[in-house]
Design a protein around this motif. Sequence first.
Motif: not given
Length: 1533
Positions: A1119-1120, A1245, A1422, A1432, A1453, A1512
């Motif tokens: 996800t990063t 997740e 994240e 979070h 972010f 993100r």
Amino acid sequence: PIRLEVFLFLVSGDITQKGYEKKRAKLLAPYVPQTQGVDPALQKESRTQTPAPAAAPASASSSSSSKFHRARSGGARDERYRSDIHTEAVQAALAKHKEQKMALPMPTKRRSTFVQSPADACTPPDTSSASEDEGSLRRQAALSAALHQSLQNAESWINRSIQGSSTSSSASSTLSHGEGKGTSGSLADVFANTRIENFSVPPDVTATTSSSSARPAAIDLPPSGIVKGMHKGSNRSSLMDTADGVPVSSRVSTKIQQLLNTLKRPKRPPLKEFFVDDFEEIVEVPQPDPNQPKPEGRQMTPVKGEPLGVVCNWPPALEAALQRWGTTQAKCPCLTALDVTGKPVYTLTYGKLWSRSLKLAYTLLNKLGTKNEPVLKPGDRVALVYPNNDPVMFMVAFYGCLLAEVIPVPIEVPLTRKDAGGQQIGFLLGSCGIALALTTEVCLKGLPKTQNGEIVQFKGWPRLKWVVTDSKYLSKSPKDWQPNISAAGTEPAYIEYKTSKEGSVMGVTVSRIAMLSHCQALSQACNYSEGETIVNVLDFKKDAGLWHGILTNVMNKLHTISVPYSVMKTCPLSWVQRVHTHKAKVALVKCRDLHWAMMAHRDQRDVSLSSLRMLIVTDGANPWSVSSCDAFLSLFQSHGLKPEAICPCATSPEAMTIAIRRPGVPGAPLPGRAILSMNGLSFGVIRVNTEDKNSALTVQDVGHVMPGGMMCIVKPDGPPQLCKTDEIGEICVSSRAGGMMYFGLAGLTKNTFEVIPVNSAGSPVGDVPFVRSGLLGFVGPGSLVFVVGKMDGLLTVSGRRHNADDIVATGLAVESIKTVYRGSDCLAPSVLYSVRICLVAIDSIHQVGVYCLALVPANTLPKTPLGGIHISQTKQHFLEGSLHPCNILMCPHTCVTNLPKPRQKQPGVGPASVMVGNLVAGKRIAQASGRDLGQLEDNDLVKKHQFLTEVLQWRAQATPDHPLFLLLNAKGTTVCTATCLQLHKKAERIASVLCDKGHLNAGDNVVLLYPPGIELITAFYGCLYAGCIPVTVRPPHAQSLTATLPTVRMIVEVSKAACILTTQTLMRLLKSREAAAAVDVKTWPTIIDTDDLPRKRLSQIYKPPTSEMLAYLDFSVSTTGMLTGVKMSHAAVSGLCRAIKLQCELYSSRQIAICLDPYCGLGFVLWCLCSVYSGHQSILIPPMELESNLFLWLSTVSQYKIRDTFCSYSVMELCTKGLGNQVEMLKSRGINLSCVRTCVVVAEERPRVSLTHSFSKLFKDIGLSSRAVSTTFGSRVNVAICLQGTSGPDPTTVYVDLKSLRHDRVRLVERGAPQSLLLSESGKILPGVKVVIVNPETKGPLGDSHLGEIWVNSPHTASGYYTIYDNETLQADHFNTRLSFGDAAQTLWARTGYLGFVRRTELTAASGERHDALYVVGALDETLELRGLRYHPIDIETSVSRTHRSIAECAVFTWTNLLVVVVELCGCEQEALDLVPLVTNVVLEEHYLIVGVVVVVDPGVIPINSRGEKQRMHLRDSFLADQLDPIYVAYNM
């Protein structure tokens, strides 16, 4: 946190060209040197207004004239707010701030594409409707001369935009703001010519500001030295780094950099204590200012008015007065109504009023129902719905009700079904039990109707019966019928509505005795005599308009001329003309009417006001009334107006008239003024202002207490304690002439109408009850009453009180606000500049930071029926996101002063102390494990085969025709099957092709590029047979090659693939011209298509020498945004398949349905490997087929009676959203899910509890068990850690406290607790897997009340990263690392990179012990570290998504300590600005964070990967590179 919300809603009005030029000339006068040849007319006019020197006429462009010739709009510029005092104050405030630079970023708004042209990028839109140089003159005029010097010339300031900026944001986003003289030139050049790069690392904005001792509100702007956009010595080509050291050359980053520099604040010293319990959030309490003024006077004593004189001929009741005049003076005029042009149209005589009221009273009591069941009985409430231009019908209806002894409740005419405030009126009607409404025939025709002609049911209103009161419908009363007129008592006479600050409408009940006493007191105070003429401009339905124009009028046989609001709008001078024509003695007005008359007085030179003995100004309590009165007097004194005739008064619905200035004696000295210190006022203390007049408030008295009344001042909050003589408090009145209660609201009534003041010791003073008036003020010298504000307008900020009206007045004194020009969709620099000046002015005069300043188009704020701004409705629109501002400025950084203290990480707490601490506290170390593999008897023959290839060969011999795979298409028909033998044979042929065509050696990597299906599986086993290492890759999407092909290319390069296996179609796509545009197609490795394979057998199947050899590579984008490949050995593959087989009890007679992407992680394992190992049949459903047939997955499960099914979140979401309203259709198709035992969502997740819950709830009706749905958890280092399986306890859920979670603590709370978060267990831990929770920094084990990183130990952990694209430093210690303390066995752990915690539950595990549940909270990469706390992103995003229906998706972010929120807008672009304050508010309220930047973008901009996870970091990169093409970007300065 409590926060200040000052909404300054500024409305711009229209102004004629001529008026505009005069205004401009007047404004410029002080700054423009006197010029020769001035137009004499202009000079003359200028002299009549102010003695300022005149200025040269404006050179207006021809096009401008048409723009300004517009009819005066309803909210025509309220000059009543503008006073010279305020304007001067603002000028001085600005002078004070002339050192202050505003190096702040401009908000940017998207322009339509066709406007964008090179010229346009360099010159901003024309700032005013006049020519350019005049625009710049006007901008400078708005500033004081001092400020003017410190800024650059306005033109160069505006035009120096970055040359040729080619992106789609508007040019104004690139403008640099004026700097100090020294650096301005160079900085502007830098902005214009170089990319701004490399500043020193941006400061930590998130450290809280230390409050300065002088100002407790801690809202100072920073000292000017820090605000520079660039250090003086910085050279031009320096390089700017983001936090990760990536150079950024984008406009966004320069803006944020400016923003950061503006927000620099000194850091706080670290905490002295070694340990602070983080459960209690520590809020910084602003320390009281040691210099704050304190009241010093003695306690006040109640002040009495003169006694109410007894006049012999005063009637025993008001109705008796009507009877007397109606029978003895029938010809006398009572009320004159005007038509739209302001001409008298009808005069009601006392005789007509009496006879018509009688007819109405008789009709109401006798003609509406039957004799035995009348509709109305005495004491019932009746609504009066009459338009503001029909006072005659209203007066007849009002007195008709009084004579019939029913209680009239006058309300406004509802204009639409959802009228502003209409619902609240409905509440009033309901609470008064009203079933009948009186109205006129014309009004009834105008009400909104339904299709069949009935009056619509207004929102929130009770059902009403409408009665028309026009004379022709009334029955004449018989001779012998007489109304019952008794002496006035305490029974209710009428109910007056009142709107509170929150917008709720209450009814103040007035008794007959109070009505009579009030008329007597007014008659005595105003010295009314019979037959006088009064002109009333106010609303005759309530307040002073009703009291003087309808009630006292009849008491004294006066003649009222009623001037409706609609006439005032078209002819503002009409009331002055009426006074002149009728030689009126008294006029009832508001400041607004004075102001409008001044605006228009040139049209009428020959009016005379000499007849007026009283000009009653009914909003004398407003802060700007004094300047309105003064200006009106100075203008009309020459028209005969006597100075002593101006009589301000103060009124409130509860206490009625509180005080009124008595008409003065000619020649007597005028009452004095109070010039109060604003600073003192904000502390509730009266101090005469001596220092500077800028922070002074000038107030005029509102006369003495009413005859027969008594007044005291009590503290505005807490018990009603009497104030000291120099203290400001709420005015309370005790008299017979006041309201008696809020109808139907006993609790509120007690607190308002039955107040007994107490002394400082708390004991009551006397036993006389007082009524709270809702006004703030004090009693000055000579018992004169002064009012400084309303309780409703009170804003309490950091312990100080401010009056909203004062702040509005300051805002409006900033000249350029009123001419916010229309026509351009982006705020011009000049306007934005004046908005900033407005903030500076409010800050320095009131010492209040403005949280949000919204500019709305003219006349779009909700209005009250008589044209005022409907405050509560406006606030509601603002908070609902339906205000639609055209620009908005949020300044939360300066206003929010009570955020929790930043968390200081305690240094030196090692893992050992944590361990000891946990032992002392009796906490267990957080660890958990699945069932022990050793004890599980596995009598299956599979166990003797070490490799999956051997298992497949064994199955091909033992059960050749057993079907392993079944592939379905969108219609649900089987397109392809594979039995054990078919799979084996096909794999052999692929292996031989690899050896022959590809000339590959064992150990070479092969990329498999296939759509989800059986070909992928055969190719995988073909690679294993040939000894090659397969790498499964998602094929590129033909429609979006540019987006998807580079990822394929990257994996091919990173994995150093020797060959690509694919289908013919994809092979053509890879070599197509479109592909060549995206990547270099010449450098692909060998591409082999497997569609037509030669029937050639493989000489021998490769067998790896050891099970530690590599089986396949698993590539995935996290996800990063990082692409990582992990190595899976043969041992790990067998171990994983075995663990899943045991957990799910899989064997050859079972069928499972899989609807997942088969390219990485557990999805790949379930699709390709498990069936071969366990022998069960897998029904494969490609997720993309669901897009054309939503029913596919569920109908397959139902048709095949599947017990276990696996899916992804995106599939579940598709079904929930798409089939949510089609459950009946599913039933009719015979779909039944009662066979499903487990429905498992494969994820990496935190479980999406709300989605799984709504899925279970929705499909409960077609048999889905509420216990069936569960989730898995895996990560890069270990693709399957948890999986629910068939046996074992159900997944558990817990509510945890969000505040504690930010401190890495886990505190369980009850359901429904504030700030709680619902978490679900991620399935059961697989057999052979052990988990421990570890502090990611110290690597020491944690107790079960802590949040830490999840570490895992298991036989199927991956053996390492293959290579990591873009980051070679991800250490091997992710796969084998040891705890730093407390683990004697020295176990090797793999770090998952996810934060979570373990909780022991009450349930029993299969082993018989209590079950330990693992909860995943989120990925460590994240998390956002802000103010020392851990957030979070998903929690903030959940809050944001809830705030407005138009938010489709959002992502957050950080960028150098600024929180950036990106929201996708699915509504119309007008709503973009509504989202900015909503997003800022919700993040502040729920997470105690200040949002730095809000970016509003189109739907689909936030990148989401195939697993449905937000990318993100990709979004962040696009934001910094300015590639988002946002609709709007707001920088919350």
